[in-house]
Each structure stands twice: as structure tokens, then as C-alpha cells.
Design an enzyme around this catalytic site. Structure first.
Site, PDB file in Angstrom:
ATOM      1  N   SER A 117       0.840  -1.199   0.000  1.00 47.61           N
ATOM      2  CA  SER A 117       0.000   0.000   0.000  1.00 47.61           C
ATOM      3  C   SER A 117       0.871   1.243   0.000  1.00 47.61           C
ATOM      4  O   SER A 117       2.022   1.218   0.456  1.00 47.61           O
ATOM      5  CB  SER A 117      -0.894   0.017   1.244  1.00 47.61           C
ATOM      6  N   TYR A 130      -2.497  -0.504  10.377  1.00 46.33           N
ATOM      7  CA  TYR A 130      -2.559  -0.940   8.973  1.00 46.33           C
ATOM      8  C   TYR A 130      -1.270  -0.584   8.241  1.00 46.33           C
ATOM      9  O   TYR A 130      -0.689  -1.409   7.530  1.00 46.33           O
ATOM     10  CB  TYR A 130      -3.757  -0.276   8.305  1.00 46.33           C
TER      11      TYR A 130
END
Length: 291
Positions: free
Chosen positions: A184, A197
Site C-alpha cells: 500500500s 494498517y
């Protein structure tokens, strides 16, 4: 030729009032998974792929692309995502390929091993492993508001499952096989509201590079795709209304990406076009830096 700024709608997309993990059918502004646009050229003919989080979002787009490139797929997803998974299966089957479904939670080590065993038994092997399943939940209050329960869920879903699945799949993979992890932009431009995350996504980048070195002498390539803001059910179900309303507006291209714009990166890494590429991270971020 299409202006990338205008190919899809800008900010203020409507994802509906949802709870995790979210549903594609409940999104008034449906994501584009390449249902109408993706055209395969046989780059993955005869290959067998496992895709976790394969029911919707990036996972669905990858499943559609892989099927149209000639691959059979096994889709892993949570039981609550069965409706979306059935829609994905229909697109795979319309492409003339086989889809095997495995509902369950990848936080369970035994379930991860069962996913690989089923792929070997039902599809005849594992040539491609796409570690895509992930969990996030925005916590605007920062570290003091992140519970141990949430931290554990994020770690188990995003990192432990990736390790368990890769470990189980490698003994079944032949030279030329490929492991593709979903990292990501959060690994590089980390947000305090997504601290847990972002931590896992940074770990995925490191895992990708280390595993690539580990498996190079077996002829198995390991790479990662690092998406930026991509419009999937995860967004309206885990972010505040304010964040959803402006989602993607801070990219140089000025909008969120669509799953259909990410899937080709997974096709590239899985195909022989990437035969000399391993240990790499490809950003699909709308212009945000991945470095």
C-alpha cells in the site's frame, strides 16, 4: 487515448452506509473491476491462482483479469462476503475458467493451509498466489485509541495470513510460479489514523524483498503491488464520511483509482513478461510517491 484525470469520477463518491467488510452491491457508486473493459491475451493460459480477498475490490478485478488471461482461480473470502463472491465467480465462469470458492477467516492458520490444499486438489496446483486479503479501520484518535483486539486483527489478517499462505504454497510451486503481495501507499506515506494498517503494509514490503531472495534459487518470483486510494467496499465501511467524501482528492491525478486500474499490475507480475522481475514493488497510486 484517455485523459487519466477524467477516466473515472472525481471525489465525493457514494459508498453507502456500511459496516466492515462492506459490500459491492450496497455501493451506489459501484467500482469498476474491468467487467466490461478488460481484454485478455492468453498471458496466463493454464495457470492456477489463489486470490485472497477475492470477492470484491482489487481481488475481484484480479480474478476477472486472470480468468480472461486463461487462469483458473480459487477465491478466499469471509463468509459474510458470499454474495459478492458469487458475483465474482460468475465473471470467472463467463470467461470459460474454473472458480473454486473457500469462505473462511485467514486469521486461522489451519484455514490458510486448507486453502492451499484445496487449490492443489481442485485446480491441480498453485502457480500464482495473490496475498490480497486485508483489514483496516481508521482510528482518528491515534495510538491510545487502538485496542489490542483491533491491532491483533490487523496483524493476523494482513501479515500472519500472508506468511502462512506463502509457507504452505511454496512446496507446491514450480519454477516460473509467482507470489504477489498487496502492499500500500501507506507503507511509504503512513497515516496516523491507520497506524496499525500502515505498520503491516511496511512489513509486507520487507517480507516481499526477503522472500524474493529466499525463493530465487527455486525460480519462484515474489513481488508486490502498492495501491494508492482505490475505490472498494473497504473504504466506505472503514472510513469516516468526511474521509470518504474527499477520498483520492489529494493525489496528483485528483481522484481515487478503480480496481480495474490496479489489476494489470498483478497480471504483469504473474506473467512471463516479468520473468526478470522479483523483489519489486509497483506503485499504482495516482501519482503519489512509492520509494
Amino acid at each position: 487515448m484517455t485523459d487519466p484525470r477524467d477516466r473515472y469520477p472525481g471525489p465525493e463518491l457514494d459508498g453507502g452506509d456500511q459496516r466492515p467488510p462492506g459490500s459491492t452491491r450496497a455501493m451506489p457508486d459501484r467500482p469498476d473491476h474491468g467487467e466490461e473493459s478488460y481484454r485478455g491475451t492468453g498471458r496466463l493460459t493454464g495457470r492456477k491462482a489463489i486470490i485472497t480477498g477475492g470477492d470484491s475490490g482489487i481481488g475481484r478485478a484480479v480474478a476477472i483479469a486472470y480468468a480472461r488471461e486463461g487462469a483458473d482461480v480459487l477465491l478466499s473470502y469471509l463468509p459474510s462476503e458470499e454474495t459478492d463472491a458469487r458475483d465474482t465467480v460468475s465473471y470467472v465462469e463467463k470467461a470459460g475458467r474454473r472458480a473454486v470458492t473457500v469462505p473462511g477467516d485467514v486469521r486461522d492458520e489451519a484455514h490458510c493451509e486448507a486453502i492451499v490444499d484445496l487449490a492443489v486438489r481442485e485446480l491441480g496446483g498453485v502457480d500464482i498466489l495473490v496475498n490480497n486479503a486485508a483489514y483496516q479501520m481508521m482510528v482518528p484518535g491515534g495510538i491510545t485509541e487502538i485496542t489490542t483486539e483491533q491491532f491483533d486483527r490487523v496483524m493476523k489478517t494482513n501479515l500472519y495470513a500472508l506468511f502462512w499462505l506463502s509457507r504452505a504454497a511454496v512446496p507446491h510451486m514450480r519454477p516460473g510460479s509467482s507470489i504477489i503481495n498487496t502492499a500500500s501507499i501507506q507503507a511509504y506515506l503512513s497515516s496516523s489514523a491507520l497506524l496499525d494498517y500502515a505498520t503491516t503494509k511496511g512489513g509486507i514490503v520487507a517480507f516481499t524483498k526477503a522472500l524474493a531472495e529466499d525463493l530465487a534459487d527455486k525460480g519462484i518470483r515474489v513481488n508486490a503491488v502498492a495501491p494508492g486510494p482505490i475505490w472498494t467496499p473497504l473504504i466506505p465501511s472503514t472510513m469516516t464520511d468526511e474521509k470518504v467524501a474527499s477520498f483520492g482528492s489529494d493525489t496528483p491525478l485528483g481522484r481515487a483509482g478503480q480496481p480495474a486500474e490496479v489489476a494489470p499490475a498483478y497480471v504483469y507480475f504473474a506473467s512471463d513478461d516479468a520473468s526478470y522481475t522479483t523483489g519489486e514493488v509497483l506503485g499504482v497510486t495516482g501519482g503519489k510517491p512509492v520509494s
